[in-house]
Scaffold this motif. Sequence first.
Motif, PDB file in Angstrom:
ATOM      1  N   SER A  85       5.994  12.751   3.848  1.00 24.72           N
ATOM      2  CA  SER A  85       4.536  12.852   3.970  1.00 24.72           C
ATOM      3  C   SER A  85       4.220  13.420   5.355  1.00 24.72           C
ATOM      4  CB  SER A  85       3.902  11.470   3.825  1.00 24.72           C
ATOM      5  OG  SER A  85       4.287  10.654   4.914  1.00 24.72           O
ATOM      6  N   ILE A  86       2.962  13.676   5.628  1.00 30.17           N
ATOM      7  CA  ILE A  86       2.580  14.135   6.969  1.00 30.17           C
ATOM      8  C   ILE A  86       2.987  13.085   7.995  1.00 30.17           C
ATOM      9  CG2 ILE A  86       0.609  14.692   8.452  1.00 30.17           C
ATOM     10  CD1 ILE A  86      -0.725  15.908   5.909  1.00 30.17           C
ATOM     11  N   GLU A  87       2.730  11.807   7.685  1.00 30.03           N
ATOM     12  CA  GLU A  87       3.087  10.731   8.603  1.00 30.03           C
ATOM     13  C   GLU A  87       4.613  10.640   8.762  1.00 30.03           C
ATOM     14  OE1 GLU A  87       1.004  10.519   6.046  1.00 30.03           O
ATOM     15  OE2 GLU A  87      -0.914  10.126   7.008  1.00 30.03           O
ATOM     16  N   GLY A  88       5.337  10.804   7.651  1.00 28.84           N
ATOM     17  CA  GLY A  88       6.801  10.788   7.719  1.00 28.84           C
ATOM     18  C   GLY A  88       7.335  11.916   8.572  1.00 28.84           C
ATOM     19  N   SER A  89       6.705  13.092   8.482  1.00 28.08           N
ATOM     20  CA  SER A  89       7.173  14.217   9.295  1.00 28.08           C
ATOM     21  C   SER A  89       6.930  13.961  10.785  1.00 28.08           C
ATOM     22  CB  SER A  89       6.508  15.520   8.844  1.00 28.08           C
ATOM     23  OG  SER A  89       5.162  15.578   9.224  1.00 28.08           O
ATOM     24  N   PHE A  90       5.866  13.217  11.119  1.00 32.82           N
ATOM     25  CA  PHE A  90       5.635  12.863  12.520  1.00 32.82           C
ATOM     26  C   PHE A  90       6.676  11.869  13.022  1.00 32.82           C
ATOM     27  CE2 PHE A  90       1.549  14.915  12.532  1.00 32.82           C
ATOM     28  CZ  PHE A  90       1.342  15.206  13.870  1.00 32.82           C
ATOM     29  N   LEU A  91       7.180  10.996  12.156  1.00 37.26           N
ATOM     30  CA  LEU A  91       8.193  10.022  12.570  1.00 37.26           C
ATOM     31  C   LEU A  91       9.576  10.661  12.711  1.00 37.26           C
ATOM     32  CD1 LEU A  91       7.102   7.008  10.351  1.00 37.26           C
ATOM     33  CD2 LEU A  91       6.977   7.151  12.843  1.00 37.26           C
ATOM     34  N   VAL A  92       9.891  11.620  11.864  1.00 33.57           N
ATOM     35  CA  VAL A  92      11.229  12.231  11.864  1.00 33.57           C
ATOM     36  C   VAL A  92      11.265  13.506  12.707  1.00 33.57           C
ATOM     37  CG1 VAL A  92      13.002  13.279  10.394  1.00 33.57           C
ATOM     38  CG2 VAL A  92      11.751  11.256   9.593  1.00 33.57           C
ATOM     39  N   GLY A  93      10.209  14.308  12.633  1.00 32.68           N
ATOM     40  CA  GLY A  93      10.195  15.633  13.236  1.00 32.68           C
ATOM     41  C   GLY A  93      10.606  15.745  14.693  1.00 32.68           C
ATOM     42  N   PRO A  94      10.100  14.892  15.584  1.00 30.97           N
ATOM     43  CA  PRO A  94      10.448  15.069  17.003  1.00 30.97           C
ATOM     44  C   PRO A  94      11.942  14.971  17.307  1.00 30.97           C
ATOM     45  CG  PRO A  94       8.533  13.656  16.797  1.00 30.97           C
ATOM     46  CD  PRO A  94       9.060  13.870  15.403  1.00 30.97           C
TER      47      PRO A  94
ATOM     48  N   TYR B 256       8.179   3.874   1.384  1.00 26.56           N
ATOM     49  CA  TYR B 256       7.304   3.260   2.373  1.00 26.56           C
ATOM     50  C   TYR B 256       8.166   2.731   3.511  1.00 26.56           C
ATOM     51  CZ  TYR B 256       3.765   3.535  -1.238  1.00 26.56           C
ATOM     52  OH  TYR B 256       2.900   4.011  -2.172  1.00 26.56           O
ATOM     53  N   VAL B 257       7.605   2.723   4.721  1.00 23.23           N
ATOM     54  CA  VAL B 257       8.343   2.232   5.875  1.00 23.23           C
ATOM     55  C   VAL B 257       7.511   1.209   6.632  1.00 23.23           C
ATOM     56  CG1 VAL B 257       9.634   4.374   6.206  1.00 23.23           C
ATOM     57  CG2 VAL B 257       7.505   4.038   7.439  1.00 23.23           C
TER      58      VAL B 257
ATOM     59  N   ILE C 241      -1.260  -9.758  10.541  1.00 25.44           N
ATOM     60  CA  ILE C 241      -2.232  -8.708  10.259  1.00 25.44           C
ATOM     61  C   ILE C 241      -2.600  -8.768   8.792  1.00 25.44           C
ATOM     62  CG2 ILE C 241      -1.525  -7.165  12.121  1.00 25.44           C
ATOM     63  CD1 ILE C 241       0.192  -5.680  10.118  1.00 25.44           C
ATOM     64  N   LYS C 242      -3.774  -8.225   8.466  1.00 24.09           N
ATOM     65  CA  LYS C 242      -4.267  -8.266   7.102  1.00 24.09           C
ATOM     66  C   LYS C 242      -3.432  -7.396   6.164  1.00 24.09           C
ATOM     67  CE  LYS C 242      -8.916  -9.072   5.621  1.00 24.09           C
ATOM     68  NZ  LYS C 242     -10.295  -8.729   5.731  1.00 24.09           N
ATOM     69  N   SER C 243      -3.043  -6.226   6.638  1.00 27.16           N
ATOM     70  CA  SER C 243      -2.262  -5.298   5.830  1.00 27.16           C
ATOM     71  C   SER C 243      -0.828  -5.804   5.705  1.00 27.16           C
ATOM     72  CB  SER C 243      -2.271  -3.928   6.507  1.00 27.16           C
ATOM     73  OG  SER C 243      -1.281  -3.109   5.970  1.00 27.16           O
ATOM     74  N   ASP C 244      -0.152  -5.353   4.654  1.00 24.82           N
ATOM     75  CA  ASP C 244       1.260  -5.728   4.547  1.00 24.82           C
ATOM     76  C   ASP C 244       2.125  -4.899   5.490  1.00 24.82           C
ATOM     77  OD1 ASP C 244       1.323  -3.282   3.274  1.00 24.82           O
ATOM     78  OD2 ASP C 244       2.156  -4.029   1.414  1.00 24.82           O
ATOM     79  N   GLY C 245       1.523  -3.881   6.119  1.00 20.24           N
ATOM     80  CA  GLY C 245       2.215  -3.120   7.145  1.00 20.24           C
ATOM     81  C   GLY C 245       3.095  -1.987   6.659  1.00 20.24           C
ATOM     82  N   TRP C 246       3.080  -1.686   5.374  1.00 20.62           N
ATOM     83  CA  TRP C 246       3.899  -0.591   4.865  1.00 20.62           C
ATOM     84  C   TRP C 246       3.124   0.713   4.929  1.00 20.62           C
ATOM     85  CZ3 TRP C 246       8.964  -1.210   3.914  1.00 20.62           C
ATOM     86  CH2 TRP C 246       9.423  -2.514   3.738  1.00 20.62           C
ATOM     87  N   LEU C 247       3.766   1.759   5.408  1.00 21.11           N
ATOM     88  CA  LEU C 247       3.174   3.090   5.551  1.00 21.11           C
ATOM     89  C   LEU C 247       3.851   4.038   4.568  1.00 21.11           C
ATOM     90  CD1 LEU C 247       1.511   5.195   7.350  1.00 21.11           C
ATOM     91  CD2 LEU C 247       3.669   5.482   8.585  1.00 21.11           C
TER      92      LEU C 247
ATOM     93  N   TYR D  44       2.685  19.829  16.684  1.00 22.84           N
ATOM     94  CA  TYR D  44       2.273  19.020  15.546  1.00 22.84           C
ATOM     95  C   TYR D  44       3.199  19.217  14.347  1.00 22.84           C
ATOM     96  CZ  TYR D  44      -2.038  18.693  18.183  1.00 22.84           C
ATOM     97  OH  TYR D  44      -2.954  18.460  19.170  1.00 22.84           O
ATOM     98  N   PHE D  45       3.375  18.150  13.614  1.00 18.68           N
ATOM     99  CA  PHE D  45       4.160  18.212  12.388  1.00 18.68           C
ATOM    100  C   PHE D  45       3.173  18.133  11.223  1.00 18.68           C
ATOM    101  CE2 PHE D  45       6.913  16.755  15.704  1.00 18.68           C
ATOM    102  CZ  PHE D  45       7.983  17.609  15.536  1.00 18.68           C
ATOM    103  N   LEU D  46       3.262  19.093  10.331  1.00 15.30           N
ATOM    104  CA  LEU D  46       2.248  19.270   9.290  1.00 15.30           C
ATOM    105  C   LEU D  46       2.663  18.725   7.939  1.00 15.30           C
ATOM    106  CD1 LEU D  46       1.277  22.961  10.150  1.00 15.30           C
ATOM    107  CD2 LEU D  46       0.346  20.834  11.111  1.00 15.30           C
ATOM    108  N   GLY D  47       3.806  18.070   7.868  1.00 15.28           N
ATOM    109  CA  GLY D  47       4.292  17.555   6.596  1.00 15.28           C
ATOM    110  C   GLY D  47       5.582  18.243   6.216  1.00 15.28           C
ATOM    111  N   SER D  48       5.871  18.254   4.937  1.00 16.15           N
ATOM    112  CA  SER D  48       7.088  18.936   4.509  1.00 16.15           C
ATOM    113  C   SER D  48       6.767  19.886   3.365  1.00 16.15           C
ATOM    114  CB  SER D  48       8.171  17.933   4.108  1.00 16.15           C
ATOM    115  OG  SER D  48       7.758  17.162   3.022  1.00 16.15           O
TER     116      SER D  48
END
Length: 152
Positions: free
Chosen positions: A78-87, A50-51, A59-65, A128-132
């Motif tokens: 994850s798909i979200e992780g690939s969007f953070l690293v991919g570019p 998680y990041v 905020i209500k959430s603990d903020g971990w993705l 678009y980044f589709l995951g890994s």
Amino acid sequence: MSEARKKSANPREEIGKTPDTKLVKRLLIENYGYAPDLMYQIKGNHQKVYVRKPCYLKIKSDGWLYFGRVESDGIRLSIEGSFLVGPRATKSVVELDDERARRYLAGESVEIDDKELHGWVIVKWRTYFLGSAKAKEGRLINYVPKERRLRA
């Protein structure tokens, strides 16, 4: 990666012995050539990563993705992780054409031209980044979660 450390070493064995952020950043640099400047935390029996970015707003959430998972041979994003690293990734990115991207998002494993490529890769279609996926013997083994797959 230092020459002394063998690439085949299981990174899961380092969990708890190496700080989470240090371990995840090292795996990201080794595999994708880039690691975002974030806080990383490895949780649970499945070595899920998680990041979060420090935020001083209440905020209500603990903020971990959910970012990915430490595997015995690297890190699967994850798909979200690939969007953070991919570019900014400098290696291990495979771009698919429209037809193979559609099949990949539907949950199929797809063929690739590079038969020598092995290990975890970021899957990209246009901007678009589709995951890994795991590249093996000219194929990308699909890891798109069932609930996120395209339906016909």
